[in-house]
Scaffold this motif. Structure first.
Motif, short mmCIF file in Angstrom:
data_model
loop_
_atom_site.label_atom_id
_atom_site.label_comp_id
_atom_site.label_asym_id
_atom_site.label_seq_id
_atom_site.Cartn_x
_atom_site.Cartn_y
_atom_site.Cartn_z
N TYR A 62 0.78 -1.24 0.00
CA TYR A 62 0.00 0.00 0.00
C TYR A 62 0.82 1.29 0.00
CZ TYR A 62 -3.69 -3.26 1.32
OH TYR A 62 -4.58 -4.30 1.33
N ASP A 67 -3.48 5.49 1.32
CA ASP A 67 -4.64 6.23 1.80
C ASP A 67 -4.17 7.08 2.98
OD1 ASP A 67 -6.94 7.10 3.10
OD2 ASP A 67 -8.06 5.28 2.68
N LYS A 69 -5.64 8.23 5.49
CA LYS A 69 -6.17 7.73 6.76
C LYS A 69 -5.36 6.54 7.27
CE LYS A 69 -10.29 7.31 5.01
NZ LYS A 69 -11.74 7.03 4.83
N GLU A 70 -4.97 5.66 6.35
CA GLU A 70 -4.18 4.50 6.75
C GLU A 70 -2.79 4.92 7.21
OE1 GLU A 70 -4.93 0.67 5.70
OE2 GLU A 70 -6.73 1.57 6.53
N GLN A 179 -14.68 -4.77 4.38
CA GLN A 179 -13.55 -4.33 3.56
C GLN A 179 -13.30 -2.84 3.77
OE1 GLN A 179 -14.34 -5.53 -0.50
NE2 GLN A 179 -13.99 -7.68 -0.03
N ALA A 180 -13.41 -2.43 5.05
CA ALA A 180 -13.33 -1.02 5.38
C ALA A 180 -11.93 -0.58 5.80
CB ALA A 180 -14.31 -0.69 6.51
N SER A 181 -11.07 -1.53 6.14
CA SER A 181 -9.74 -1.16 6.63
C SER A 181 -8.74 -2.26 6.31
CB SER A 181 -9.78 -0.91 8.14
OG SER A 181 -8.48 -0.71 8.65
N ASN A 225 -11.87 4.88 8.82
CA ASN A 225 -12.06 3.73 7.94
C ASN A 225 -13.05 4.11 6.86
OD1 ASN A 225 -14.92 2.59 8.67
ND2 ASN A 225 -13.95 3.15 10.61
N ASP A 226 -13.17 3.28 5.85
CA ASP A 226 -14.01 3.59 4.69
C ASP A 226 -15.50 3.45 4.96
OD1 ASP A 226 -11.75 4.15 3.24
OD2 ASP A 226 -11.57 2.13 2.41
N ALA A 227 -15.86 2.87 6.12
CA ALA A 227 -17.29 2.71 6.44
C ALA A 227 -17.84 3.90 7.22
CB ALA A 227 -17.49 1.43 7.25
N GLY A 228 -16.99 4.84 7.62
CA GLY A 228 -17.45 6.00 8.38
C GLY A 228 -16.86 6.01 9.78
N ASN A 229 -17.14 7.06 10.51
CA ASN A 229 -16.60 7.22 11.85
C ASN A 229 -17.34 6.32 12.83
OD1 ASN A 229 -15.66 8.18 14.34
ND2 ASN A 229 -15.44 10.27 13.56
#
Length: 306
Positions: A62, A67, A69-70, A179-181, A225-229
């Motif tokens: 990656y 990303d 955030k990551e 598959q959010a993180s 994460n990609d699903a939200g806070n």
């Protein structure tokens, strides 16, 4: 995730071999459960192996197009892990050569708050706003507390063979399902490789580097994460680490207020249950089950929200 599993398994196994050769063993508390006395000298700081495995796989897969955030979560986990590593080194040196045995709370906590505050700033910039939308003066301190609190809570959860690894895997599994993180998947893989050696009877202990990194990554993954806070889910999914932290706080306050009496037989709370007659493996399994129930409930509540 598969790469993370096998690389962690290899590096932790290598660490165990080197540790035995060099005598990097754990000192066991004499006032704790008597069954733990046989663990004296077991290699510690095994978290170094799975943290390095996670970082190598993340960089390989990656780092070319990361990303943001990551990146923030990785750096927070690495920084907290380094604080824990200092503690591990001091403990190993103290057992072998004497001298200072660990970082004092007054030394460790300011460093954790500093890392938490830096994380909090970037989390405020990158994470979806939390209700009631009070802005940075609310969100940054909140994320700072969440990060520092999670690191200490997960650190206190360590102490029994396989306990923290299993709890963390269960807490992170829903993020993999969504598959959010990617980091959550890599950490689960790294912990599965570590569990090969940490399952009862443990051939290696995690140490503070591992527990600090797990706490930081878990908190970061739920915030960013990609699903939200998902910050509001953390106290429920991580009910065992939260309980372990609270048990220590209660014990300290009660001890000081009563002039030396104890509220629990021993803290963190997993040792209270051991001294109450529960075998170590039973405590571990039941704490895993509680985590599975509360994690399921938390994600059910998330799906039930309008």
């Amino acid at each position: 995730m598969l790469i993370s599993i096998f690389l962690s398994w290899f590096l932790v196994g290598l660490f165990v071999r080197i540790s035995k050769q060099r005598g990097w063993g754990q000192r066991v508390r004499r006032d704790g459960p008597q069954t733990h006395l046989s663990k004296e000298g077991t290699p510690t700081a095994g978290g170094v192996g799975f943290v390095v495995a996670l970082l190598l796989v993340w960089v390989l897969l990656y780092a070319r197009d990361p990303d943001p955030k990551e990146v923030v979560v990785v750096l927070a986990a690495l920084a907290m892990g380094v604080i824990g590593l200092i503690d591990d080194v001091l403990k190993i040196r103290s057992r072998m050569f004497g001298g200072k045995s660990e970082l004092m709370a007054r030394e460790k906590f300011p460093l954790q708050i500093l890392v938490g505050a830096v994380f909090g700033y970037f989390a405020w910039r990158l994470a979806p706003a939390l209700p009631p939308g009070l802005g940075p003066w609310f969100d940054i301190p909140l994320y700072t507390i969440v990060m520092a609190g999670a690191v200490n809570a997960f650190n206190f959860t360590d102490g029994l063979d396989g306990l923290l690894s299993g709890v963390a895997i269960i807490v992170l599994l829903p993020l993999i399902a969504l598959q959010a993180s990617p980091l959550a998947a890599l950490m689960v893989g790294a912990l599965l490789g570590f569990l090969w050696f940490n399952a009862h009877p443990a051939k290696v202990f995690m140490g503070d580097m591992g527990s600090h990194a797990i706490g930081a990554l878990t908190a970061g993954a739920y915030v960013l994460n990609d699903a939200g806070n998902l910050t509001w889910l953390l106290p429920l999914v991580a009910v065992i680490p939260v309980t372990a932290l609270l048990s220590v706080v209660i014990q300290v306050v009660y001890f000081r207020r009563t002039g030396g009496k104890r509220f629990f037989r021993m803290t963190p709370i997993q040792h209270h249950f051991e001294l109450s007659g529960w075998p170590e493996t039973q405590v571990t399994l039941r704490f895993w089950l509680v985590t599975a129930v509360t994690t399921t409930l938390a994600w059910y509540l998330l799906g039930a929200r309008p």
